[in-house]
Design an enzyme around this catalytic site. Structure first.
Site, PDB file in Angstrom:
ATOM      1  N   ILE A   1      47.862  38.421  50.948  1.00 49.19           N
ATOM      2  CA  ILE A   1      46.420  38.515  51.128  1.00 49.19           C
ATOM      3  C   ILE A   1      46.112  39.769  51.955  1.00 49.19           C
ATOM      4  CG2 ILE A   1      44.398  37.386  52.156  1.00 49.19           C
ATOM      5  CD1 ILE A   1      45.506  36.013  49.593  1.00 49.19           C
TER       6      ILE A   1
ATOM      7  N   GLY B   1      28.825  40.840  39.476  1.00 54.67           N
ATOM      8  CA  GLY B   1      29.188  41.184  38.097  1.00 54.67           C
ATOM      9  C   GLY B   1      29.617  39.947  37.333  1.00 54.67           C
TER      10      GLY B   1
ATOM     11  N   GLU C   1      38.804  34.630  40.805  1.00 51.85           N
ATOM     12  CA  GLU C   1      38.361  33.654  39.823  1.00 51.85           C
ATOM     13  C   GLU C   1      38.942  32.263  40.016  1.00 51.85           C
ATOM     14  OE1 GLU C   1      37.842  35.967  35.804  1.00 51.85           O
ATOM     15  OE2 GLU C   1      39.196  37.079  37.091  1.00 51.85           O
TER      16      GLU C   1
ATOM     17  N   ASN D   1      43.047  40.889  52.928  1.00 53.96           N
ATOM     18  CA  ASN D   1      42.061  40.639  53.989  1.00 53.96           C
ATOM     19  C   ASN D   1      41.647  39.176  53.937  1.00 53.96           C
ATOM     20  OD1 ASN D   1      39.612  40.303  55.448  1.00 53.96           O
ATOM     21  ND2 ASN D   1      39.277  42.518  55.369  1.00 53.96           N
TER      22      ASN D   1
ATOM     23  N   GLN E   1      35.827  34.992  48.782  1.00 56.49           N
ATOM     24  CA  GLN E   1      35.989  34.955  47.328  1.00 56.49           C
ATOM     25  C   GLN E   1      36.302  33.544  46.863  1.00 56.49           C
ATOM     26  OE1 GLN E   1      36.230  37.627  44.584  1.00 56.49           O
ATOM     27  NE2 GLN E   1      34.572  37.796  46.036  1.00 56.49           N
TER      28      GLN E   1
END
Ligand code: FES
Ligand code: FES
Lengths: 164, 750
Positions: free
Chosen positions: B640, B248, B716, B642, B649
């Site tokens: 966190i 996305g 991000e 996972n 990421q």
């Protein structure tokens, strides 16, 4: 115009009536046969999402007119797992987190299966990365992909040794 | 709501499932081709829609050969401005913060290249494609404006999504005046396109007044309401299914014109219609990261402390809408300074409207800021990492508020150690590898806000002791189906194997937006609260049941774990969920929860994720080819859920940083306004060989304020810091400072 395209897809022989000579192998698989695991990322041979094996060789299905491979044996992502057990490349992708969104993944995996079978890259990380660079991953799961391919390559080589 | 803000004070704790590096729950589906993306749907009677896209950027469509298209075998209908069915909402209306003006054949104007100008609907994809080609549009064309220099400048009311366009603190001019060293510099960033590997796609089907859409979407509840308003039906008449999104990055959070056109096509023909954008069509109506030109002025005293920091950004947008990359805001919260100023101006051109793209503002702004900081360090003759530590912000430089947590110092230290930063020569062009290539090292600070939105969830304990959690959360590769399920299992006090997790559908409770790196925090909070709510009810039943080993423990006296409730003061006494429910004769116990930030905490604390990125580049001294040979990032982002997925990421974001620094750029032909590189052959993104060694370290952080889970976000931040680190490494390798991204060989050949 009515044409009949004959393909063996994942071991199953299929006759696909075509009223049109234009469909690519990718669109035949996805839209006519309904095997939607193979993905379309660009339709121009630029991303590798549509990689399938045609008579054992990796190919971009989007660049292949279906009629041009009449009679061929096609392996798609749906044909890799056997009796519910993941193919070693698939299992290595899961374990190494070699994907995020999963959209490039069928193409990556088919490409990896082809690369390993070609035997060119072995477990050399640099050659694996090079050999997998025709498959774009916008999520950039590249570190995991490179590890997964090396892992699977070893596993497959071990299996072969054991069975020899 | 107050209740949800105070957990975990109840019976359940995060930690049995959350925090474990389990492999993805949807892994098997994704590696076997069984995960279904929007374009994989093939309902009976399906038709295919293909649109013709304008080849000019400004003007009018004067002719379309509709007859030729209609005459093509297989073509069922052609939709143009002349016969397009009416819409209940003006496509040019701005209805809410997340509504963009879109093109749905409302008139014959062309506002940018690639705008849909007509739609052909046919029984096969091949016929629709050929039909669209046969339309052969003719135009009355005007000279387009395409760049920062020929565009029309304006003073914006807002940047990003509703952010103020300027900010001031202290006296910048005085700070610069008093400075021992001053740096004035400028950086340009180009238009970049999200280019998720899954092109935008939609399958729309009407049944009477009920609309079903299969469409990748990052904001399911908002999109459902928007689709409903375009077609004048109540939101409950729209079913939106988005079980898997093929990437996305922001582009699938905003509605776009082609989606509306496909739904119209389905209405016109009375049959389900599929519309999938070609890769080339991805460069137009579906958003992009707008180009910027950023000017920075930095003043430092003799010890290297900032005396002033000014960041100005011109950001490009379309002629008809207003999204501006909030690039300058990236320097508000990162380095301590007595005076700062951020100012944005807008520039209009004949392009599609930009939108949020992974780290909107932060990515472009951080690229410029981190380079400028390096220039300042160089002017002082201080190691760039040392310079960043000298200007470490103990409190938020913009607001003065304390940070809810900030382990950036540890990130610098752990990243530097892992990378081997110590001993870096100060001057450029000092290092070579065995092949004789120039080697350079650079650093950048990573930072990204830790927002929360609103979400709701429903949790159920079933009589067999298994659990169900429902929320319209979004799996777009970040791992929501896995990480949220881990939180859900802990919320219900069960093993994650005993959990059914349903997401990605508008019929489920509103999971909010998957964006802004706030999805795990927001949806996770709602899910955890819903689970705790169900377990609280279960505990009530158990502790009031005389036959239960937990009788009399009092609701607060039990804890849940592994599908059992235990007496807190005597763990030998416990009862399984299924026994408790069987005795009470219940098939299900349901809980509900919401996720949102505690307003008091939001008021009192500044909340950000942080990180430090170290880059090594190798540059061929003759050919000037640049390779990023190593990237090491250390990131602190709260708890966190996972680590395996979080690392993916982060490394993914860092590799986006490689693309930003070295590859990605859309070039418009100034004569036509068309992208000259609008596909994957021309628009380069990193490939596997571009990322030989990318490593993300996770630095622990315990944050009691950000939310009760202690979760920030990791989606991000990876791109921030990285772009600057790479550019700084290029400078260190070559001695050349390049003021324009991406850094091309040509700029080094000089
Ligand atoms: S879809 Fe075939 S290479 Fe991209
Ligand atoms: S996993 Fe998303 S594109 Fe590769």
């Amino acid at each position: 115009m009515t044409l009949t395209l004959t393909l063996t897809v994942n071991g199953e022989r299929r006759e696909v009536p075509l009223d049109d000579a234009r469909p690519t192998l990718l669109d035949v698989l996805r839209e006519r046969i309904g095997l939607t695991g193979t993905k379309k990322g660009c339709d121009r041979g630029q991303c590798g999402a549509c990689t399938v094996l045609v008579d054992g060789r990796r190919m971009n299905a989007c660049l292949t007119l279906a009629m041009s491979v009449d009679g061929a044996e096609i392996t798609t992502i749906e044909g890799l797992a056997e009796n519910g057990a993941l193919h070693p490349v698939q299992a290595a992708f899961v374990e190494n987190d070699a994907f995020q969104c999963g959209f490039c993944t069928p193409g990556q995996i088919m490409s990896a299966v082809g690369l390993i079978a070609e035997g060119e890259a072995g477990d050399d990380p640099e050659r694996i990365r090079e050999g997998m660079s025709g498959n774009l991953c916008r999520c950039a799961a590249y570190p995991g992909i490179a590890k997964a391919v090396a892992d699977a390559q070893k596993r497959l080589a071990d299996n072969e040794r054991k069975s020899a | 709501m107050a209740e949800t803000l105070q957990f975990p004070t109840g019976h359940v704790r995060l930690g049995s499932n959350a925090g474990q590096p389990i492999t993805r729950r949807d892994g098997a589906l994704k590696v076997t081709g069984a995960a279904t993306y929007a374009a994989d749907n093939r309902p009976d009677g399906l038709l295919y829609a293909v649109y013709a896209a304008s080849s000019i950027a400004r003007g009018r469509v004067t002719h379309l050969d509709v007859a030729a298209a209609k005459a093509h075998p297989g073509v069922v209908e052609v939709m143009t401005t002349a016969n397009r069915p009416p819409l209940a909402r003006d496509p040019d209306a701005k209805v809410h913060m997340f509504s963009w003006r879109l093109e749905a054949l409302q008139d014959d104007r062309v506002r940018y290249a690639g705008q849909p100008v007509a739609v052909v609907i046919a029984s096969t994809l091949e016929a629709a494609t050929e039909g669209a080609r046969l339309l052969a549009p003719r135009y009355e064309s005007e000279a387009p404006r395409t760049g920062l220099d020929d565009g029309e400048a304006f003073a914006p009311e807002a940047v990003g999504v509703g952010a103020p366009p300027s900010f001031d603190k202290g006296d910048v001019e005085a700070g610069l005046e008093a400075a021992a060293h001053r740096v004035e510099t400028q950086y340009e960033t180009p238009a970049q396109y999200h280019n998720a590997l899954e092109p935008h796609a939609i399958v729309a089907a009407w049944e009477g007044d009920h609309l079903t859409v299969d469409v990748p979407n990052q904001a399911i509840a908002i999109a459902r309401n928007d689709f409903a308003s375009f077609f004048g039906i109540p939101p409950e008449n729209v079913t939106l299914r988005s079980p898997f999104i093929g990437g996305g990055f922001g582009s699938k959070a905003i509605l776009n014109g082609p989606q509306i056109l496909c739904i119209l096509a389905a209405r016109m023909t009375g049959q389900p219609v599929k519309l999938v954008l070609t890769r080339q069509q991805m460069f137009g109506p579906v958003g992009h990261r707008g180009a910027t030109r950023q000017a920075l002025r930095i003043g430092t005293d003799a010890d290297g402390r900032l005396t002033a920091l000014e960041h100005r950004a011109s950001a490009m947008t379309s002629r008809f809408d207003d999204f501006l990359e909030p690039a300058a805001n990236a320097s508000q919260n990162i380095y301590a300074t007595p005076a700062m100023r951020q100012i944005h101006t807008g520039v209009r051109a004949d392009i599609g409207t930009p939108g949020p793209m992974r780290a909107p503002g932060e990515a472009s702004g951080s690229a410029a800021l981190e380079c400028a900081m390096d220039e300042a360090a160089e002017a002082l003759g201080i190691d760039p990492l040392e310079f960043r530590l000298i200007n470490y912000a103990e409190t938020d430089p913009a607001s003065g508020k304390p940070f809810s947590s900030k382990a950036l110092r540890q990130c610098y230290a752990e990243g530097a150690k892992r990378f081997g930063w110590a001993g870096r020569p100060l001057a450029p062009r000092q290092m070579r590898d065995d092949a004789g290539h120039l080697v350079g090292w650079g650093v950048g600070t990573a930072m990204f806000p830790a927002p929360m939105f609103q979400a709701k969830a429903r949790a159920v304990v079933r009589e067999d002791g298994s659990g169900l959690v429902e929320i319209s959360a979004v799996e777009m590769g970040q791992g929501a189906l896995t990480a949220l399920a881990q939180i859900a299992a802990d919320g219900l006090g069960i093993d994650q194997d005993r959990l059914e997790f349903r997401a990605g559908n508008s019929e489920l409770p509103d999971g909010g937006v998957a964006g802004g790196s706030g999805h795990t925090a927001t949806a996770g909070s709602a899910i955890f609260a819903a689970g705790s709510d169900a377990i609280r009810k279960l505990a009530d039943i158990a502790t009031e049941d005389e036959a239960s080993p937990l009788f009399g423990a009092g609701n607060a006296g039990v804890v849940a774990r592994g599908g059992r409730l235990y007496r807190a003061d005597d763990e030998t006494r416990s009862a399984s969920y299924s026994d408790i429910m069987a005795r009470a004769g219940l098939a299900e116990i349901e809980g509900e929860g919401t996720g949102a930030r505690n307003p008091a905490n939001a008021e009192d604390y500044a909340m950000f994720s942080h990180g430090a990125v170290f880059a090594e580049v190798k540059v061929d001294p003759e050919l000037c080819q640049i390779r990023v040979s190593r990237l090491v990032g250390a990131f602190a982002a709260g708890r966190i859920i996972n680590p395996r997925l979080a690392e993916s990421q982060l490394t993914g974001g860092m590799i986006w940083g490689i693309g930003f620094a070295l590859h990605e750029e859309t070039v418009l032909d100034p004569r036509t306004g068309r992208p000259v590189n609008g596909d994957f052959a021309g628009y380069h993104i990193p490939v596997n060989a571009d990322a030989p060694s990318v490593e993300a370290l996770l630095v622990g952080e315990d944050d009691p304020y950000v939310n009760a889970l202690g979760v920030k976000g990791v989606g991000e931040i990876g791109i921030t810091g990285t772009v600057g680190a790479i550019a700084n490494a290029v400078r260190h390798a070559t001695g050349v400072r390049v003021g324009r991204f991406p850094i091309h060989i040509g700029a080094l050949l000089g």
